[in-house]
Write a protein that holds these residues in place. Structure first.
Motif, PDB file in Angstrom:
ATOM      1  N   ALA A 226       0.844  -1.202   0.000  1.00 12.59           N
ATOM      2  CA  ALA A 226       0.000   0.000   0.000  1.00 12.59           C
ATOM      3  C   ALA A 226       0.872   1.243   0.000  1.00 12.59           C
ATOM      4  O   ALA A 226       1.919   1.286   0.650  1.00 12.59           O
ATOM      5  CB  ALA A 226      -0.910   0.006   1.228  1.00 12.59           C
ATOM      6  N   MET A 227       0.433   2.258  -0.741  1.00 10.41           N
ATOM      7  CA  MET A 227       1.094   3.558  -0.748  1.00 10.41           C
ATOM      8  C   MET A 227       0.194   4.542  -0.006  1.00 10.41           C
ATOM      9  O   MET A 227      -1.010   4.635  -0.291  1.00 10.41           O
ATOM     10  CB  MET A 227       1.333   4.041  -2.175  1.00 10.41           C
ATOM     11  N   VAL A 228       0.776   5.267   0.942  1.00  9.57           N
ATOM     12  CA  VAL A 228       0.033   6.224   1.771  1.00  9.57           C
ATOM     13  C   VAL A 228       0.609   7.613   1.527  1.00  9.57           C
ATOM     14  O   VAL A 228       1.827   7.811   1.640  1.00  9.57           O
ATOM     15  CB  VAL A 228       0.151   5.868   3.269  1.00  9.57           C
ATOM     16  N   ASP A 229      -0.260   8.570   1.214  1.00  8.54           N
ATOM     17  CA  ASP A 229       0.203   9.924   0.897  1.00  8.54           C
ATOM     18  C   ASP A 229      -0.619  10.945   1.686  1.00  8.54           C
ATOM     19  O   ASP A 229      -1.850  10.847   1.752  1.00  8.54           O
ATOM     20  CB  ASP A 229       0.053  10.183  -0.605  1.00  8.54           C
ATOM     21  N   ILE A 230       0.071  11.919   2.293  1.00  8.59           N
ATOM     22  CA  ILE A 230      -0.621  12.961   3.058  1.00  8.59           C
ATOM     23  C   ILE A 230      -1.280  13.938   2.081  1.00  8.59           C
ATOM     24  O   ILE A 230      -0.621  14.473   1.184  1.00  8.59           O
ATOM     25  CB  ILE A 230       0.359  13.724   3.969  1.00  8.59           C
ATOM     26  N   GLU A 273       5.192  10.557   1.249  1.00 10.90           N
ATOM     27  CA  GLU A 273       4.655   9.261   0.834  1.00 10.90           C
ATOM     28  C   GLU A 273       5.299   8.119   1.616  1.00 10.90           C
ATOM     29  O   GLU A 273       6.517   8.077   1.795  1.00 10.90           O
ATOM     30  CB  GLU A 273       4.894   9.068  -0.664  1.00 10.90           C
ATOM     31  N   PHE A 274       4.457   7.198   2.079  1.00 10.00           N
ATOM     32  CA  PHE A 274       4.899   6.039   2.844  1.00 10.00           C
ATOM     33  C   PHE A 274       4.432   4.763   2.145  1.00 10.00           C
ATOM     34  O   PHE A 274       3.434   4.775   1.419  1.00 10.00           O
ATOM     35  CB  PHE A 274       4.332   6.077   4.266  1.00 10.00           C
ATOM     36  N   THR A 275       5.150   3.677   2.390  1.00  9.81           N
ATOM     37  CA  THR A 275       4.781   2.378   1.825  1.00  9.81           C
ATOM     38  C   THR A 275       4.589   1.377   2.954  1.00  9.81           C
ATOM     39  O   THR A 275       5.400   1.318   3.884  1.00  9.81           O
ATOM     40  CB  THR A 275       5.876   1.855   0.874  1.00  9.81           C
ATOM     41  N   LEU A 276       3.511   0.600   2.864  1.00 10.30           N
ATOM     42  CA  LEU A 276       3.254  -0.481   3.813  1.00 10.30           C
ATOM     43  C   LEU A 276       3.351  -1.809   3.074  1.00 10.30           C
ATOM     44  O   LEU A 276       2.797  -1.955   1.981  1.00 10.30           O
ATOM     45  CB  LEU A 276       1.860  -0.359   4.432  1.00 10.30           C
ATOM     46  N   THR A 312      -5.592  14.497   6.496  1.00 11.32           N
ATOM     47  CA  THR A 312      -6.109  13.227   5.984  1.00 11.32           C
ATOM     48  C   THR A 312      -5.052  12.597   5.086  1.00 11.32           C
ATOM     49  O   THR A 312      -4.091  13.258   4.675  1.00 11.32           O
ATOM     50  CB  THR A 312      -7.404  13.427   5.178  1.00 11.32           C
ATOM     51  N   VAL A 313      -5.251  11.325   4.783  1.00  9.04           N
ATOM     52  CA  VAL A 313      -4.342  10.627   3.871  1.00  9.04           C
ATOM     53  C   VAL A 313      -5.150   9.899   2.805  1.00  9.04           C
ATOM     54  O   VAL A 313      -6.308   9.523   3.019  1.00  9.04           O
ATOM     55  CB  VAL A 313      -3.451   9.604   4.615  1.00  9.04           C
ATOM     56  N   SER A 314      -4.524   9.732   1.660  1.00 13.35           N
ATOM     57  CA  SER A 314      -5.070   8.893   0.599  1.00 13.35           C
ATOM     58  C   SER A 314      -4.216   7.635   0.521  1.00 13.35           C
ATOM     59  O   SER A 314      -2.992   7.692   0.700  1.00 13.35           O
ATOM     60  CB  SER A 314      -5.042   9.624  -0.740  1.00 13.35           C
ATOM     61  N   ILE A 315      -4.869   6.501   0.261  1.00 11.84           N
ATOM     62  CA  ILE A 315      -4.163   5.217   0.261  1.00 11.84           C
ATOM     63  C   ILE A 315      -4.546   4.418  -0.977  1.00 11.84           C
ATOM     64  O   ILE A 315      -5.732   4.294  -1.310  1.00 11.84           O
ATOM     65  CB  ILE A 315      -4.494   4.392   1.524  1.00 11.84           C
ATOM     66  N   VAL A 335       1.624  -0.566  -9.481  1.00 12.25           N
ATOM     67  CA  VAL A 335       0.168  -0.724  -9.375  1.00 12.25           C
ATOM     68  C   VAL A 335      -0.352  -0.066  -8.095  1.00 12.25           C
ATOM     69  O   VAL A 335      -1.392   0.601  -8.102  1.00 12.25           O
ATOM     70  CB  VAL A 335      -0.225  -2.212  -9.427  1.00 12.25           C
ATOM     71  N   ALA A 336       0.360  -0.242  -6.982  1.00 12.48           N
ATOM     72  CA  ALA A 336      -0.054   0.402  -5.732  1.00 12.48           C
ATOM     73  C   ALA A 336      -0.054   1.917  -5.888  1.00 12.48           C
ATOM     74  O   ALA A 336      -0.948   2.613  -5.389  1.00 12.48           O
ATOM     75  CB  ALA A 336       0.871  -0.021  -4.592  1.00 12.48           C
ATOM     76  N   ASP A 337       0.935   2.438  -6.605  1.00  7.03           N
ATOM     77  CA  ASP A 337       1.000   3.882  -6.812  1.00  7.03           C
ATOM     78  C   ASP A 337      -0.122   4.357  -7.731  1.00  7.03           C
ATOM     79  O   ASP A 337      -0.671   5.451  -7.550  1.00  7.03           O
ATOM     80  CB  ASP A 337       2.359   4.263  -7.393  1.00  7.03           C
TER      81      ASP A 337
END
Length: 376
Positions: A226-230, A273-276, A312-315, A335-337
Motif C-alpha cells: 500500500a502507498m500512503v500519501d498525506i 509518501e509512505f509504503t506499507l 487526511t491521507v489517501s491510500i 500498481v499500488a501507486d
C-alpha cells in the motif's frame, strides 16, 4: 647450580609456550578480522577459543546501554544455546554474580576450581563435573573505558598465568573486532534508515520486497503493498514551514508503525509518501486495516509548534495471492501507486484498490516528472 639450571629451563619452557600462544592469537586475529558481519565476528571469537586454546565452551555477552543489561549473543563448544535463563543478565540488580562483577568492575575474573567455587558462573556443579570442567576465565571487553561486553571460556585444564595473560591480549583484539563490526552494522543501518522518521527507507524496501515476494511465492501467501500519501501536504509546508511539516511526518510515521503488526513493514518512500508491506494479508483484510488507518488519522489532532493541525491521507493498494506466481517488485509498486493516484483523483481521504494485473498505462496519465518512481 642445579636449581639455577632448572629455573632457566622453566623460563625457556614458558617462553616457548608464550611464543606458541602468541602465534595462535595471531591466527585467531586473522580469522576474526576477515569476518564482516557482527554475528560472524562473535562466533569466530568463540570458535577460535575452542579450536586454538582447547576451551570446552566459550561465550560472549554484549552490553546494551539502553536496558543496562548483558545479552548472550554467541556460544561455541559443548554448549551452544544462547536462549537459556542466563541469556539476559541485568546489571542494576542488588545481587551481583561473577559475570555482573566482571562487567561492572571491568576487571578479569578466573578460577581453577569451578566445581567447588560457590561463585562459579555455572550454577550446576554436577553438570560441570560430568563434563570435566575445571577452570573458568572471564574478561570484560572494554574500549576507551566503555563496556562493550563480556567474554568467558571454560576449560578442562587448569589455566596458567601465561594463558591468562595471552587471553587478556586476545580479549583486547576481540573488543576491537566487535566494535569495528558494530560500527559497520550501524553504518549499514543508517544507509537504510530515514533520519527524520527512523523508518526504513526506499533502498531497504527494494531488498525487503524482493525477499518477501520469494517467501510468499514459496508458501502461497497473500501479500499486500500500500502507498500512503498525506493530502495537501505542500500546503502545510507553505503555511507553517518545513519544521512543522517534519513534525507531521514524524508523528504520522509513528501512527503507521503502531497500526500494523511487527511482521509488517512501514517505509518512508519519499517526501510525504509512505509504503506499507503487509504479509499474509489478502485484499479484504488489507481493506479493513487500511480503512482503519485512514479513519484513525482523519480523526486525530496533531500537536505541532504551530498549534493543533488536522490532516487526511489517501491510500492505494494492491494484493498478490502468490500461489507460485512470479511477480516483479516494480510491478507491485507501480500498481499500488496507480491505486494511490486513483484515490487522489477520487477526492482524497479514501482507500482505493487496483488488481495487480491492471493496465497501468491506461489507468494513469501522470508525467514522468511528477512520478519518477513509475518509470519503466
Amino acid at each position: 647450580m642445579e636449581n639455577l639450571r632448572k629455573e632457566l629451563e622453566e623460563i625457556r619452557r614458558e617462553y616457548r609456550q608464550l611464543i606458541t600462544y602468541l602465534r595462535l592469537v595471531n591466527k585467531m586475529r586473522e580469522r576474526v578480522t576477515t569476518a564482516l558481519e557482527l554475528q560472524e565476528v562473535l562466533d569466530e571469537i568463540c570458535q577460535s577459543l575452542v579450536d586454538y586454546f582447547g576451551a570446552a565452551f566459550a561465550r560472549i555477552w554484549l552490553y546494551n546501554r539502553e536496558s543496562n543489561e548483558l545479552r548472550l549473543v554467541s556460544s561455541r563448544g559443548i554448549y551452544t544455546r544462547t536462549d537459556g535463563s542466563r541469556s539476559v543478565i541485568k546489571l542494576g540488580t542488588f545481587k551481583k554474580g561473577k559475570l555482573q562483577r566482571i562487567a561492572l568492575e571491568k576487571v578479569p575474573h578466573y578460577s581453577n576450581s569451578i566445581q567447588d567455587d560457590r561463585d562459579s558462573p555455572i550454577r550446576d556443579p554436577e553438570w560441570a563435573r560430568r563434563n570435566g570442567l575445571v577452570s573458568f576465565a572471564g574478561y570484560p571487553l572494554v574500549l576507551r573505558d566503555e563496556l562493550v561486553g563480556v567474554m568467558v571460556f571454560f576449560s578442562r585444564n587448569r589455566l596458567s598465568e601465561t594463558i591468562l595473560e595471552v587471553m587478556s591480549l586476545y580479549a583486547s583484539l576481540a573488543t576491537l573486532a566487535i566494535r569495528d563490526a558494530q560500527l559497520i552494522t550501524e553504518q549499514k543501518e543508517l544507509a537504510l534508515t530515514d533520519p527524520l522518521t527512523k523508518l526504513k527507507n526506499r533502498r531497504y524496501l527494494g531488498m525487503y520486497l524482493e525477499e518477501t515476494l520469494k517467501v510468499s511465492r514459496r508458501y502461497g501467501d497473500s501479500l499486500t503493498v500500500a502507498m500512503v500519501d498525506i493530502d495537501h501536504f505542500k500546503k502545510i509546508n507553505d503555511t507553517y514551514g518545513h519544521p512543522v511539516g517534519d513534525e507531521v511526518l514524524a508523528s504520522l510515521a509513528e501512527i503507521l508503525r503502531s497500526s500494523v503488526r511487527e511482521s509488517d513493514l512501514v517505509v518512508r518512500y519519499g517526501g510525504e509518501e509512505f509504503t506499507l508491506v503487509l504479509q499474509r494479508t489478502n485484499r479484504e483484510r488489507a481493506k479493513n486495516v487500511l480503512e482503519r488507518i485512514r479513519e484513525d488519522i482523519a480523526g486525530r489532532v496533531f500537536d505541532t509548534q504551530a498549534g493543533k493541525l488536522s490532516l487526511t491521507v489517501s491510500i492505494g493498494y494492491t494484493t498478490c495471492d502468490c500461489n507460485g506466481e512470479k511477480v516483479r517488485m516494480t510491478r507491485f509498486l507501480r500498481v499500488a501507486d496507480a491505486a494511490l493516484y486513483r484515490a487522489k483523483e477520487g477526492g482524497r481521504n479514501r482507500v482505493e484498490f487496483l488488481p495487480l494485473e491492471t493496465d497501468i498505462d491506461g489507468e494513469i496519465h501522470r508525467s514522468e516528472e511528477e512520478t519518477p518512481h513509475l518509470r519503466p
